[in-house]
Enzyme design. Structure first.
Site, PDB file in Angstrom:
ATOM      1  N   CYS A  91      16.502  -3.208  32.459  1.00  0.00           N
ATOM      2  CA  CYS A  91      17.240  -3.695  33.628  1.00  0.00           C
ATOM      3  C   CYS A  91      17.084  -2.710  34.789  1.00  0.00           C
ATOM      4  O   CYS A  91      16.027  -2.627  35.392  1.00  0.00           O
ATOM      5  CB  CYS A  91      18.699  -3.941  33.258  1.00  0.00           C
ATOM      6  SG  CYS A  91      19.586  -4.971  34.457  1.00  0.00           S
ATOM      7  N   HIS A 200      18.634  -7.050  27.907  1.00  0.00           N
ATOM      8  CA  HIS A 200      19.202  -5.851  27.306  1.00  0.00           C
ATOM      9  C   HIS A 200      19.114  -5.863  25.781  1.00  0.00           C
ATOM     10  O   HIS A 200      20.056  -6.291  25.103  1.00  0.00           O
ATOM     11  CB  HIS A 200      20.666  -5.714  27.713  1.00  0.00           C
ATOM     12  CG  HIS A 200      20.874  -5.306  29.130  1.00  0.00           C
ATOM     13  ND1 HIS A 200      21.144  -4.005  29.497  1.00  0.00           N
ATOM     14  CD2 HIS A 200      20.851  -6.021  30.275  1.00  0.00           C
ATOM     15  CE1 HIS A 200      21.289  -3.933  30.825  1.00  0.00           C
ATOM     16  NE2 HIS A 200      21.110  -5.143  31.317  1.00  0.00           N
ATOM     17  N   GLU A 202      19.490  -3.413  23.803  1.00  0.00           N
ATOM     18  CA  GLU A 202      20.471  -2.498  23.206  1.00  0.00           C
ATOM     19  C   GLU A 202      21.810  -3.167  22.930  1.00  0.00           C
ATOM     20  O   GLU A 202      22.647  -2.611  22.212  1.00  0.00           O
ATOM     21  CB  GLU A 202      20.665  -1.260  24.103  1.00  0.00           C
ATOM     22  CG  GLU A 202      21.554  -1.447  25.310  1.00  0.00           C
ATOM     23  CD  GLU A 202      20.879  -2.151  26.484  1.00  0.00           C
ATOM     24  OE1 GLU A 202      21.471  -2.152  27.584  1.00  0.00           O
ATOM     25  OE2 GLU A 202      19.779  -2.694  26.320  1.00  0.00           O
TER      26      GLU A 202
END
Length: 237
Positions: A91, A200, A202
């Site tokens: 991002c 994302h 994560e």
């Protein structure tokens, strides 16, 4: 690198970074040791790879990532990346990588001019990079997406080069959430060690906290493959 248990992966924090702790947790769940790096510190403290996490570094002042590219840590990261160190920009991290010219193109406002937050399906277009080798070519994965300046743009020549050289790593499946050219969600450099993407991973590494999946609500862990991929890369280096 003797084994995955010895891998040290740095995660950089800038003023305005939001997802550094999440990235550190993802590194830990993958089996490596996360190392917190500070933007103003040029020393990378012996890490084997670097994650530039999401957020709004410097409040996205001027342009997203435009100020962060001049941080002392980024000077060191750029040198290390050119030497082959794996670097992942997520991002805002992707935005920083384009501003630092480690990846081509640029990130601009979403075409609908709104912040968007949703679970997003991606198609794996290149599984030969340092951060995607644990996926199957053509595999569909689901990870969260949250951005305002998420539209990837580049001139037609650059886009053709990315396509022709197989450097599109991830593509949006179905709806394009931000107007990115050719549905591009993530790209790599020529060497395959630097990858940037807007969604994302994560946030999709632990059952109970990820996207909905066939296993049940919040059970998606498709993002963990990014972090196990780089471990495989480091072990085999």
């Amino acid at each position: 690198m003797a084994g995955a248990e010895g891998a040290r992966i740095g995660v950089i924090t800038f003023p305005g970074t939001l997802d550094d702790r999440d990235a550190q947790r993802a590194v830990r769940l993958a089996g490596a040791t996360p190392v917190a790096l500070w933007h103003a510190d040029a020393e990378l403290h012996g890490v084997d790879a670097v994650v530039i996490p999401g957020g709004f570094s410097y409040g996205d002042y001027l342009r997203a990532g435009a100020i962060s590219r001049f941080a002392a840590a980024m000077t060191s990261v750029a040198d290390a990346a050119r030497g082959g160190m794996p670097v992942l920009g997520i991002c805002n991290g992707f935005q920083i990588l384009t501003e630092a010219h480690l990846l081509p193109g640029s990130m601009v406002k979403n075409d609908h001019l709104h912040f968007i937050c949703r679970e997003q399906t991606l198609v794996v277009e290149n599984n030969a990079t340092a951060w995607s080798n644990q996926y199957e070519l053509g595999q569909r994965i689901t990870v969260p997406l949250k951005n305002q300046d998420g539209q990837f743009v580049a001139d037609e020549r650059t886009l053709d080069e990315l396509e022709g050289e197989g450097r599109v790593v991830f593509r949006y499946d179905g709806w394009n959430p931000n107007g990115s050219r050719r549905n591009i969600a993530g790209i790599t450099n020529e060497r395959g060690n630097v990858v940037g993407l807007m969604p994302h991973p994560e946030h999709a590494v632990e059952a109970g906290f990820g996207p909905d999946s066939a296993a049940g609500p919040r059970q998606g862990t498709d993002g963990l493959g990014f972090f196990t991929s780089v471990l495989g890369t480091l072990v085999n280096a």
